[in-house]
Design a protein around this motif. Structure first.
Motif, PDB file in Angstrom:
ATOM      1  N   ARG A  25       0.885  -1.175   0.000  1.00  0.00           N
ATOM      2  CA  ARG A  25       0.000   0.000   0.000  1.00  0.00           C
ATOM      3  C   ARG A  25       0.911   1.210   0.000  1.00  0.00           C
ATOM      4  N   TRP A  26       0.740   2.033  -0.991  1.00  0.00           N
ATOM      5  CA  TRP A  26       1.647   3.160  -1.214  1.00  0.00           C
ATOM      6  C   TRP A  26       1.988   3.897   0.078  1.00  0.00           C
ATOM      7  N   ILE A  38      10.307   8.588  -6.436  1.00  0.00           N
ATOM      8  CA  ILE A  38       9.789   9.835  -7.014  1.00  0.00           C
ATOM      9  C   ILE A  38      10.937  10.706  -7.522  1.00  0.00           C
ATOM     10  N   GLU A  43       6.560  12.106 -10.226  1.00  0.00           N
ATOM     11  CA  GLU A  43       5.311  11.632  -9.602  1.00  0.00           C
ATOM     12  C   GLU A  43       4.492  10.877 -10.646  1.00  0.00           C
ATOM     13  N   THR A  44       4.935   9.697 -10.952  1.00  0.00           N
ATOM     14  CA  THR A  44       4.338   8.894 -12.020  1.00  0.00           C
ATOM     15  C   THR A  44       3.998   7.502 -11.498  1.00  0.00           C
ATOM     16  N   LEU A  45       3.238   6.784 -12.291  1.00  0.00           N
ATOM     17  CA  LEU A  45       2.942   5.397 -11.929  1.00  0.00           C
ATOM     18  C   LEU A  45       4.191   4.517 -12.056  1.00  0.00           C
ATOM     19  N   VAL A  48       5.620   4.652  -8.695  1.00  0.00           N
ATOM     20  CA  VAL A  48       4.846   3.791  -7.800  1.00  0.00           C
ATOM     21  C   VAL A  48       5.292   2.338  -7.976  1.00  0.00           C
ATOM     22  N   TYR A  80      -2.939   0.106  -9.970  1.00  0.00           N
ATOM     23  CA  TYR A  80      -2.054   1.082 -10.609  1.00  0.00           C
ATOM     24  C   TYR A  80      -1.885   0.818 -12.108  1.00  0.00           C
TER      25      TYR A  80
ATOM     26  N   ALA B 126      -7.218   5.666  -8.270  1.00  0.00           N
ATOM     27  CA  ALA B 126      -6.346   5.191  -7.206  1.00  0.00           C
ATOM     28  C   ALA B 126      -5.455   6.363  -6.843  1.00  0.00           C
ATOM     29  N   VAL B 128      -2.987   7.759  -5.548  1.00  0.00           N
ATOM     30  CA  VAL B 128      -1.747   7.392  -4.897  1.00  0.00           C
ATOM     31  C   VAL B 128      -0.852   8.616  -4.763  1.00  0.00           C
ATOM     32  N   LEU B 129      -0.761   9.381  -5.815  1.00  0.00           N
ATOM     33  CA  LEU B 129       0.013  10.610  -5.816  1.00  0.00           C
ATOM     34  C   LEU B 129      -0.931  11.683  -6.361  1.00  0.00           C
ATOM     35  N   LEU B 132      -2.603  11.911  -9.968  1.00  0.00           N
ATOM     36  CA  LEU B 132      -2.361  10.725 -10.805  1.00  0.00           C
ATOM     37  C   LEU B 132      -3.635   9.898 -10.933  1.00  0.00           C
ATOM     38  N   VAL B 134      -5.412   6.394 -12.900  1.00  0.00           N
ATOM     39  CA  VAL B 134      -5.006   5.148 -13.541  1.00  0.00           C
ATOM     40  C   VAL B 134      -5.864   4.942 -14.784  1.00  0.00           C
ATOM     41  N   LEU B 136      -6.888   2.390 -16.243  1.00  0.00           N
ATOM     42  CA  LEU B 136      -7.770   1.241 -16.208  1.00  0.00           C
ATOM     43  C   LEU B 136      -9.227   1.687 -16.124  1.00  0.00           C
TER      44      LEU B 136
END
Lengths: 313, 313
Positions: A25-26, A38, A43-45, A48, A80, B126, B128-129, B132, B134, B136
């Motif tokens: 979990r992030w 990062i 700040e990208t997937l 992550v 993600y 999601a 996360v940041l 960002l 997703v 999907l």
């Protein structure tokens, strides 16, 4: 060697019935790992994914010596998108390199050619182009049974063909599990008991040298009495037991999931191991903390088993 | 606007109750597309992904004017690992660009924070940041119910929050569907009927202006009598109906899935549309063939509906 035999061999080697759930979990990955990713990827997937991979590799290094198997929950990767799935693939590959078996906790289900596509992706080779294999490839997969045997057979086929395993959701550890699973049929049997009979039947063709089938069952540790009943209904199935630790199950609760021979269940803990570093009683180093948590879990389960069953090692 | 209202708006615009299943199979993608991808990317999973994307874009271009919704079956992407998921994401984005709603046929299921991870990935963001999202992200998702409401609520939450929809497997179109779904309870109700009651209940908080809830149901077209019963048990749920065409269901078989108002069901066809070019009666150009097949399907369903229900358009 079929999946059940591989699993038992690994259980004996590590003297452990534990499975570590790799559910990143992030927000709970140590900050230095997140910041580094990062800094490198923005700040990208991709960042992550890189953070997840580094975190998981650390956990795997810490626990590989002490457990036979790890279980990444694919939802925590899939959320993600394709970068998350890349992180899943790299995690699986790394764990296998380190000698661990990998159960993909994906609870997949479908019928016919669609189920075959899942089975080929997760438990074999999607032979699309000569020699191409897909990195999703794990040792075992969790499966949902609502579709009946049409949704099981394609997975069983791959278990036979590729020495893989599946764990079918039979009785889960959550509080609403009863809504469908405990419906009482006119013959007084509950739905999950009828399913258990089917699982036992589906497994007959995939029984290994040690007497265990590669068609296992997910049986929640939060219902010990039912576990005992299910143990009798599916004597040849390995149980994957969630609910230990964070979900409230203790070592005594999981004992009924084992057979008298001291085998028959792998007990999963996710957050309790991988985020042990958040707790005061453990090291602030997440790897050391995970290692200690897994050693404690092994001791906890093995002690309880020694008391009630024939102890395996 | 909630998902059900968006769906009805699109149904009216296109004068169609059809859904095109985007289920690419490598061997059935026209050879020139496959050869081109391999020429550009070698015999790699990247080539597989590129071929799928090109093929799907052609189908989407051909059918976008004629149907409200498409339904990629994620198994056919996931089997190619993260490159497959990239192809899925690009397909979803392209379809949405072309004004189509997208149902992700993923039959996901889990509980608590894991279900939330699936819901955030497929039906939301999601987060996360900061900022960002997703790729999907689809408009609706198919869900498996074996875990009870713990496995449904996290998805319902995202339906409310993000105007998304879900379709819960209630009665499927396969021949072993009965094994669990038709178990008769001690009160004489069948398991799938009890589930239908639950689906109706779960949907009450997400009913839109047109009287339909965003909590839909998957109801196979191969069991018309049961469809009628289910229509009564879940009057506010939209049905996603597989089994038309390749799986043997005809237009008359799907009529009971509709309400008297002429709405309430989207009927899916996958292979019958996207691989129509393989059949003699259609053009050898896969796009033209798909377009014609969809026009035929619309006519077939609309004619049957006109006969038995209040015709919507």
């Amino acid at each position: 060697m079929n999946f059940a035999d591989k699993l038992i061999k690994a259980v004996n080697q590590k003297e452990s019935h534990a499975c570590v759930g790799l559910d990143p979990r992030w927000g709970r990955i140590p900050e230095e790992i997140r910041n580094k990713a990062i800094a490198e990827q923005g700040e990208t997937l991709v960042a992550v994914a890189e953070a997840i991979i580094e975190f998981n590799q650390g956990i795997i290094d810490a626990v590989a010596q002490y457990v036979p198997v790890v279980k990444p929950q694919i939802a925590f990767y899939e959320q993600y998108g394709h970068q998350g799935i890349r992180a899943f693939e790299e995690t699986v590959a790394y764990a296998q390199e380190k000698g661990l078996l990998v159960i993909s906790d994906a609870k997949r289900n479908d019928i016919g050619s669609t189920a075959k596509a899942y089975a080929d992706g997760h438990l074999g080779t999607a032979n699309v182009l000569e020699g191409l294999t897909v990195d999703l490839n794990t040792d075992a997969l969790t499966i949902t049974p609502y579709l009946g045997c049409d949704g099981i057979k394609p997975f069983v086929n791959n278990c036979q063909k590729n020495d893989k395993g599946i764990f079918i959701l039979v009785k889960t550890s959550n509080s609403s599990a009863h809504e469908l699973q405990d419906i009482k049929a006119e013959d007084d049997e509950l739905v999950f008991e009828k399913l258990a009979d089917l699982v036992d039947e589906w497994g007959t063709e995939v029984v290994g040298e040690k007497g265990y089938s590669s068609i296992g069952a997910v049986v929640g540790a939060t219902y010990p009495e039912e576990a005992e009943k299910l143990r009798n209904l599916m004597p040849h199935s390995y149980f994957l037991v969630p609910g230990y630790g964070a979900q409230g199950g203790g070592a005594e609760d999981v004992v009924p999931c084992f057979n008298e021979d001291g085998y028959g269940a792998v007990v999963n803990s996710s957050r309790g191991i991988i985020f042990a570093y958040e707790k005061e009683e453990y090291s602030a180093d997440y790897k050391k903390a995970a290692q200690q948590a897994v050693i404690n879990m092994n001791q906890d389960i093995n002690t309880a088993l020694k008391k009630y069953k024939k102890f395996a090692f």
